[in-house]
Motif scaffolding. Structure first.
Motif, PDB file in Angstrom:
ATOM      1  N   UNK A 137       0.857  -1.170   0.000  1.00 37.49           N
ATOM      2  CA  UNK A 137       0.000   0.000   0.000  1.00 37.49           C
ATOM      3  C   UNK A 137       0.899   1.228   0.000  1.00 37.49           C
ATOM      4  N   UNK A 138       0.325   2.368  -0.330  1.00 39.81           N
ATOM      5  CA  UNK A 138       1.059   3.624  -0.203  1.00 39.81           C
ATOM      6  C   UNK A 138       0.105   4.724   0.262  1.00 39.81           C
ATOM      7  N   UNK A 139       0.705   5.696   0.929  1.00 42.96           N
ATOM      8  CA  UNK A 139      -0.080   6.838   1.380  1.00 42.96           C
ATOM      9  C   UNK A 139       0.748   8.100   1.206  1.00 42.96           C
ATOM     10  N   UNK A 140       0.223   9.006   0.405  1.00 40.91           N
ATOM     11  CA  UNK A 140       0.858  10.291   0.183  1.00 40.91           C
ATOM     12  C   UNK A 140       0.243  11.305   1.138  1.00 40.91           C
ATOM     13  N   UNK A 141       0.955  12.373   1.447  1.00 42.00           N
ATOM     14  CA  UNK A 141       0.422  13.392   2.362  1.00 42.00           C
ATOM     15  C   UNK A 141      -0.925  13.931   1.883  1.00 42.00           C
ATOM     16  N   UNK A 142      -1.888  13.927   2.782  1.00 44.37           N
ATOM     17  CA  UNK A 142      -3.197  14.458   2.454  1.00 44.37           C
ATOM     18  C   UNK A 142      -4.067  13.548   1.619  1.00 44.37           C
ATOM     19  N   UNK A 143      -3.588  12.341   1.344  1.00 40.64           N
ATOM     20  CA  UNK A 143      -4.355  11.401   0.534  1.00 40.64           C
ATOM     21  C   UNK A 143      -4.646  10.133   1.317  1.00 40.64           C
ATOM     22  N   UNK A 144      -5.641   9.404   0.833  1.00 34.01           N
ATOM     23  CA  UNK A 144      -5.984   8.142   1.473  1.00 34.01           C
ATOM     24  C   UNK A 144      -4.981   7.054   1.088  1.00 34.01           C
ATOM     25  N   UNK A 145      -4.857   6.088   1.962  1.00 34.20           N
ATOM     26  CA  UNK A 145      -4.012   4.937   1.666  1.00 34.20           C
ATOM     27  C   UNK A 145      -4.609   4.159   0.502  1.00 34.20           C
ATOM     28  N   UNK A 146      -3.763   3.716  -0.409  1.00 29.43           N
ATOM     29  CA  UNK A 146      -4.253   2.975  -1.561  1.00 29.43           C
ATOM     30  C   UNK A 146      -3.421   1.717  -1.781  1.00 29.43           C
ATOM     31  N   UNK A 147      -4.101   0.690  -2.278  1.00 31.37           N
ATOM     32  CA  UNK A 147      -3.423  -0.556  -2.620  1.00 31.37           C
ATOM     33  C   UNK A 147      -2.675  -0.360  -3.926  1.00 31.37           C
ATOM     34  N   UNK A 148      -1.412  -0.732  -3.926  1.00 27.56           N
ATOM     35  CA  UNK A 148      -0.575  -0.597  -5.113  1.00 27.56           C
ATOM     36  C   UNK A 148      -0.473  -1.929  -5.856  1.00 27.56           C
TER      37      UNK A 148
END
Length: 124
Positions: free
Chosen positions: A37-48
């Motif tokens: 998974x990844x999470x960028x600042x201000x964004x929701x965690x997403x499955x990569x």
């Protein structure tokens, strides 16, 4: 219990490559699906990307053709090879494991075990 440790993050220029590693320890035989998974600042965690015990894989549309997930069962390690990196790939990347023998889960709640995360920064 399963412990996950990520490594391989860093700073890279756009178009470059990185390989992330997720080393598992503990009850590793219980892991059915391992995911990134990844999470960028201000964004929701997403499955990569994710891979199950039968080597079936899943990729988010945003990384298809650029990222490759693979597993080395002998080393209890899952890798994420990231090529043609873009600034929008900048995020903290987390490894996650699901011990349930079911379809690859697309949400974070499907995974019981998590690593501490590794930062990936892609400069333009």
């Amino acid at each position: 219990q399963v412990q996950l440790v990520e490594s391989g993050g860093g700073l890279v220029q756009a178009g470059g490559s990185l390989r992330l590693s997720c080393a598992a320890s503990g009850r590793t035989f219980s892991i059915y699906v391992t995911a990134w998974f990844r999470q960028a600042p201000g964004k929701e965690r997403e499955l990569v990307a994710a891979v199950n015990w039968s080597a079936i894989t899943y990729y988010a549309d945003s990384v298809k053709g650029r990222f490759t997930i693979s597993r080395d069962n002998a080393k209890n390690t899952v890798y994420l090879q990231m090529n043609s990196l873009k600034p929008e790939d900048t995020a903290v990347y987390y490894c996650a494991a699901d011990p349930s023998p079911r379809r690859i889960g697309l949400g974070g709640s499907d995974y019981d075990y998590w690593g501490q995360g590794t930062q990936v920064t892609v400069s333009s």
